[in-house]
Design a protein around this motif. Structure first.
Motif, PDB file in Angstrom:
ATOM      1  N   GLN A   4       0.827  -1.203   0.000  1.00  0.00           N
ATOM      2  CA  GLN A   4       0.000   0.000   0.000  1.00  0.00           C
ATOM      3  C   GLN A   4       0.864   1.256   0.000  1.00  0.00           C
ATOM      4  OE1 GLN A   4      -3.441   0.080  -0.184  1.00  0.00           O
ATOM      5  NE2 GLN A   4      -3.186   2.295  -0.450  1.00  0.00           N
ATOM      6  N   ARG A   5       1.931   1.240   0.775  1.00  0.00           N
ATOM      7  CA  ARG A   5       2.817   2.402   0.827  1.00  0.00           C
ATOM      8  C   ARG A   5       3.501   2.625  -0.527  1.00  0.00           C
ATOM      9  NH1 ARG A   5       3.605   7.206   1.269  1.00  0.00           N
ATOM     10  NH2 ARG A   5       5.690   7.938   1.761  1.00  0.00           N
ATOM     11  N   GLU A  13       1.057   4.340  -2.751  1.00  0.00           N
ATOM     12  CA  GLU A  13       0.872   5.746  -2.387  1.00  0.00           C
ATOM     13  C   GLU A  13       2.099   6.597  -2.692  1.00  0.00           C
ATOM     14  OE1 GLU A  13      -0.236   5.371   1.677  1.00  0.00           O
ATOM     15  OE2 GLU A  13      -2.328   4.864   1.212  1.00  0.00           O
ATOM     16  N   TYR A  64       1.245   7.194  -6.533  1.00  0.00           N
ATOM     17  CA  TYR A  64       0.038   7.983  -6.836  1.00  0.00           C
ATOM     18  C   TYR A  64      -0.790   8.101  -5.572  1.00  0.00           C
ATOM     19  CZ  TYR A  64      -4.001   9.628  -9.540  1.00  0.00           C
ATOM     20  OH  TYR A  64      -5.036  10.377 -10.063  1.00  0.00           O
ATOM     21  N   ASN A  65      -1.070   9.335  -5.174  1.00  0.00           N
ATOM     22  CA  ASN A  65      -1.813   9.540  -3.941  1.00  0.00           C
ATOM     23  C   ASN A  65      -2.453  10.924  -3.946  1.00  0.00           C
ATOM     24  OD1 ASN A  65      -2.826   8.780  -1.472  1.00  0.00           O
ATOM     25  ND2 ASN A  65      -0.992   9.271  -0.323  1.00  0.00           N
ATOM     26  N   HIS A  66      -3.342  11.160  -3.009  1.00  0.00           N
ATOM     27  CA  HIS A  66      -3.879  12.498  -2.743  1.00  0.00           C
ATOM     28  C   HIS A  66      -3.681  12.750  -1.250  1.00  0.00           C
ATOM     29  CE1 HIS A  66      -5.644  12.891  -6.718  1.00  0.00           C
ATOM     30  NE2 HIS A  66      -6.211  11.704  -6.572  1.00  0.00           N
ATOM     31  N   SER A  67      -2.696  13.553  -0.907  1.00  0.00           N
ATOM     32  CA  SER A  67      -2.388  13.779   0.505  1.00  0.00           C
ATOM     33  C   SER A  67      -1.921  15.215   0.714  1.00  0.00           C
ATOM     34  CB  SER A  67      -1.284  12.815   0.962  1.00  0.00           C
ATOM     35  OG  SER A  67      -0.029  13.202   0.426  1.00  0.00           O
ATOM     36  N   SER A  97       3.894  12.159  -3.535  1.00  0.00           N
ATOM     37  CA  SER A  97       3.942  11.024  -4.455  1.00  0.00           C
ATOM     38  C   SER A  97       4.487  11.477  -5.804  1.00  0.00           C
ATOM     39  CB  SER A  97       2.551  10.422  -4.630  1.00  0.00           C
ATOM     40  OG  SER A  97       1.712  11.289  -5.371  1.00  0.00           O
ATOM     41  N   THR A 146      -9.689   3.934  -6.125  1.00  0.00           N
ATOM     42  CA  THR A 146      -8.706   2.959  -5.648  1.00  0.00           C
ATOM     43  C   THR A 146      -7.936   2.357  -6.810  1.00  0.00           C
ATOM     44  OG1 THR A 146     -10.180   2.431  -3.804  1.00  0.00           O
ATOM     45  CG2 THR A 146      -8.372   0.915  -4.228  1.00  0.00           C
ATOM     46  N   LYS A 196      -5.277   4.689  -8.261  1.00  0.00           N
ATOM     47  CA  LYS A 196      -4.058   4.735  -7.453  1.00  0.00           C
ATOM     48  C   LYS A 196      -3.195   3.503  -7.691  1.00  0.00           C
ATOM     49  CE  LYS A 196      -4.272   5.923  -3.123  1.00  0.00           C
ATOM     50  NZ  LYS A 196      -4.701   6.070  -1.717  1.00  0.00           N
TER      51      LYS A 196
END
Length: 486
Positions: A15-16, A19, A22-25, A30, A144, A147
């Motif tokens: 998962q890391r 992320e 590709y992520n939204h944080s 990313s 999901t 990502k």
């Protein structure tokens, strides 16, 4: 005993990685978030670079005609400003490159081994984990899958490259040079320079991750999200919008590679080693750009290494509103059909389908078990696809997750025969003689959610293993298991 939900250590690691790509944080750290920032800032950066260059030119040519210390001081200051700006730009390019390279090595650490069998098992584990962590129904499917698809595609590109090299279908001189030079070297030893790993595998992973990076450009974001940013980016674009998006995304991916990323830096003191390093960095950049270029029209060329996994991933991890979990096995069949029509390389597709088979990793399949005498039983059980290179395209290697209609941590495996795999009509027909009350009883025991139970057919073609995989004790489907016949 308390039941643990969530992600076990391995799933958290995967998962890391997803992320980091590709992520939204809020951190916007990313690869794809950094690309959005870079594209947005590039016009101002170009403007600043041009202003500094003009200032330096004026002082160097002494346009005012002034003489003396003041002019020399101004020139020195202009040179200092220009140098500092260029250093900042180069450092930012190197940091982006270094993070991308670090991700690639972390991927290789999880999916590569010194043996062909172990490498494929580890890759199957990563692919299956990505699929099983992704919801297969509900509102979060598209987000999901968006990502996860970059890492998923990158893994498949890696395995396809190896298959094509082994089959003699790759004739790129640099790839083959590195492949031959690495044959006797241990892959997992990071301290040893491994040309095929360091120069080819890393580059292919980079290319797969960056293939869609052009979508981060403002022109593509405008088409996807609209002027106010409130459009559904997963909607189906009109034909002219889609053509503009694909063209811009393709062009801007090259812009990003050429202007947002540096090459690697040599840190040793050996002149010969440095010369080899510089040569390899040039060759890697050329290969990266070639992969991106040929992926658009691969024909029989090296672009198939990216293009075929891209097509397959777009269906398995679809972001379309028409997404239907039942259709996932059709991705392999669609590739085969495209190859038959001459749209993509028939030989390359054959190699790819040899790797993945008909059923994607992590796909949930119901099947009819056999008793100790080899006779079909009057029920079905649940299994999950958990192995690459099936011996038969339509007969996946699976982990059995229910036994006697009871869920359990996977301890058995089998190859599902076509005759007993309920995805196929002949197997479902076998159960039509079973009384409805018995089928309802099976359904009650196997389906988690009551509403899903009410909507489920009595003889299902597939099942959704997402809820099963939420239990951390169920997340090791790739350990050693007893293989039983089906």
């Amino acid at each position: 005993m308390a039941v643990s939900f969530g992600k076990a250590t391995y799933a958290k690691t995967v998962q890391r990685l997803i992320e980091r790509i590709y992520n939204h944080s809020p951190l916007k750290d990313s690869i794809y978030e950094q690309a959005v920032l870079w594209f947005a800032a590039k016009p101002q950066e170009d403007k600043q670079a041009a202003a500094l260059e003009q200032q330096l030119y004026l002082f160097e040519n002494n346009q005012s005609g002034a003489k003396g210390k003041g002019t020399a001081r101004n020139l020195k200051e202009a040179e200092s400003q220009s140098q500092e700006f260029n250093n900042q730009v180069e450092e930012a390019k190197f940091q982006r490159y270094s993070e991308l390279e670090a991700i690639c090595y972390d991927v290789l650490q999880l999916c590569q081994s010194d043996t062909f069998v172990d490498t494929n098992q580890q890759t199957a584990k990563m692919l299956g984990t990505i699929q099983l962590m992704s919801p297969t129904k509900g509102r979060q499917v598209a987000k999901t899958n968006q990502k996860a698809r970059h890492l998923y595609k990158a893994l498949l590109s890696l395995r396809l490259l190896d298959r094509l090299v082994m089959d003699g279908l790759i004739d790129h001189p640099y790839i083959m040079e590195c492949y031959q030079a690495s044959k006797e070297l241990p892959y997992a030893e990071n301290a040893i320079h491994h040309p095929y790993r360091d120069n080819i595998h890393v580059t292919v992973l980079m290319a797969a991750i960056l293939q869609d990076i052009g979508r981060c450009h403002p022109s593509c974001q405008l088409l996807l999200k609209g002027p106010e940013g409130n459009f559904d980016e997963f909607r189906e674009l009109e034909a002219d919008e889609r053509n503009a998006f694909l063209q811009d995304s393709y062009n801007e991916a090259f812009t990003y590679v050429q202007h947002a990323l540096s090459k690697g830096r040599y840190r040793g003191r050996d002149r010969d080693e440095r010369d080899r390093f510089v040569r390899d960095e040039e060759q890697k950049r050329e290969l990266l750009l070639l992969l991106l270029k040929q992926a658009a029209r691969p024909q029989e060329g090296i672009g198939n290494v990216l293009r075929i996994p891209q097509i397959y991933t777009s269906m398995v991890l679809s972001t379309k509103q028409s997404y239907n979990y039942e259709d996932l096995p059709k991705a392999a069949l669609a590739l085969d059909k495209s190859a038959e029509l001459g749209k993509i390389s028939k030989n390359s597709v054959a190699g790819f389908l040899r790797i993945v088979g008909m059923f994607p990793q992590g796909y949930g399949l119901p099947y009819i078990p056999k008793d100790s005498d080899g006779n079909d039983m009057d029920r079905y059980e649940y299994a999950i696809v958990a192995g690459l290179y099936p011996s038969n395209f339509r007969q996946p290697f699976c982990r059995i997750v229910t036994y006697s209609l009871t869920y359990q941590a996977s301890a058995r495996a089998c190859v599902l025969s076509i005759e007993n795999n309920l995805y196929f009509a002949p197997a479902r027909k076998k159960l039509e003689v079973i009384p409805e009350e018995r089928l309802l009883d099976i359904l009650r025991k196997l389906v988690y959610d009551f509403q899903e139970r009410m909507a489920s057919p009595l003889i299902p073609k597939f099942w959704h293993p997402y809820d099963y995989f939420l239990h951390t004790k169920n997340q090791n489907l790739w350990n050693k298991a007893i293989v039983i016949s089906n």
